[in-house]
Design a protein around this motif. Sequence first.
Motif, mmCIF file in Angstrom:
data_model
loop_
_atom_site.group_PDB
_atom_site.id
_atom_site.type_symbol
_atom_site.label_atom_id
_atom_site.label_comp_id
_atom_site.label_asym_id
_atom_site.label_seq_id
_atom_site.Cartn_x
_atom_site.Cartn_y
_atom_site.Cartn_z
ATOM 1 N N PRO A 124 -55.805 -17.811 18.889
ATOM 2 C CA PRO A 124 -54.363 -18.106 18.829
ATOM 3 C C PRO A 124 -53.621 -17.001 18.067
ATOM 4 N N SER A 126 -49.931 -15.918 16.039
ATOM 5 C CA SER A 126 -48.728 -16.388 15.349
ATOM 6 C C SER A 126 -47.818 -15.223 15.005
ATOM 7 N N HIS A 143 -47.250 -15.852 4.372
ATOM 8 C CA HIS A 143 -46.859 -16.096 5.761
ATOM 9 C C HIS A 143 -45.367 -16.010 6.008
ATOM 10 N N ASP A 147 -42.550 -18.734 10.012
ATOM 11 C CA ASP A 147 -43.927 -18.667 10.511
ATOM 12 C C ASP A 147 -44.093 -19.625 11.694
ATOM 13 N N GLN A 149 -46.591 -20.383 15.485
ATOM 14 C CA GLN A 149 -47.692 -20.037 16.386
ATOM 15 C C GLN A 149 -47.187 -19.938 17.823
ATOM 16 N N THR A 179 -46.949 -9.900 13.980
ATOM 17 C CA THR A 179 -47.797 -10.720 14.841
ATOM 18 C C THR A 179 -49.202 -10.688 14.262
ATOM 19 N N SER A 181 -53.318 -12.883 13.773
ATOM 20 C CA SER A 181 -54.311 -13.816 14.309
ATOM 21 C C SER A 181 -54.275 -15.145 13.562
ATOM 22 N N SER A 182 -54.324 -16.230 14.331
ATOM 23 C CA SER A 182 -54.437 -17.565 13.753
ATOM 24 C C SER A 182 -55.808 -18.154 14.015
ATOM 25 N N ASP A 196 -55.658 -14.375 9.957
ATOM 26 C CA ASP A 196 -54.569 -13.652 9.271
ATOM 27 C C ASP A 196 -54.616 -12.135 9.438
#
Length: 293
Positions: A124, A126, A143, A147, A149, A179, A181-182, A196
């Motif tokens: 995912p 974010s 964040h 913030d 997603q 941008t 990574s989640s 992150d």
Amino acid sequence: MVARGIVRRSVAGVGIAMAVLLVLSGCALFAGKPHPTPSHTRSATPTPTPTPTGDASRSGVGSSAAPTPVVPPTLSPVAAGTVVAEGDVASPKGSIHYHYRVVSNGDNTYSAQYSGFTSSVPVPVSVTFLDTPPSVGDGLTYHGVGDFQLGGPTTAAAAASSSRLGSVGQPSYLVALVTYSSAPSFDGVPQELGPDKVLAVNTVRWSVPVRQSNVHPADSGAIPGASGTVTATTSSGAPKTYLVSPGDAPAGVAQRFGISVQDLFWLNPDQPSTGSQQYVFEGTELNLDPDSL
């Protein structure tokens, strides 16, 4: 025996005579001494200390006319629907694409709108706004603002989405759209796609219209209680920031810039205060620009 009786009677007679004399003369002996009068060493009514004000033109102070009510400071919001930032995002490896724009909600808050999101990364993704831009590959520890997603891997462009920014007023301090990574963990994903990890960084180019206010600071020059320097001006030449010098006081600073003390602390809501007492500290840079709020 007769002699002793005569002596006793003589002594008694003398005692009685002296008592009568004291009674008759008593008033004269004590009447000449006045009764003590208490003295007061403290004033019964304290003298009030006048409260200084920084702006006679807005508060009525300094005028022979009756004081007028202090006018509360105001700041008009950007009209609802106004687009204040817009751009396209593409990650360095071309695996993520989307379009964003930031729109005014008409109440000094803003929303970020996202469209055309596509991603081929297996985690995912974010997005957030930051005031300090990181580098691709960094790990986020904060964040930011707004913030949100965007979604996971796609085979077609995702539906448009939006999020409300947490910032109120002037969002232009948020210089980067990040941008990242989640991914829920590092298990089963490359190191560069772990939780992150920053995947793309875009500079945000803001075009926020100037908001109108009834507070208009103007520098009249150094005076006692406000001998510091203006450190920045707005595009129109009005003072934007002021550096507090030793001996400066809120009333002096307000007077120098033709505003009320109320206006000064409205412009600087983070300045400390204790009850009704407010302070400015040497070396502090004060905001004088309503549009910076």
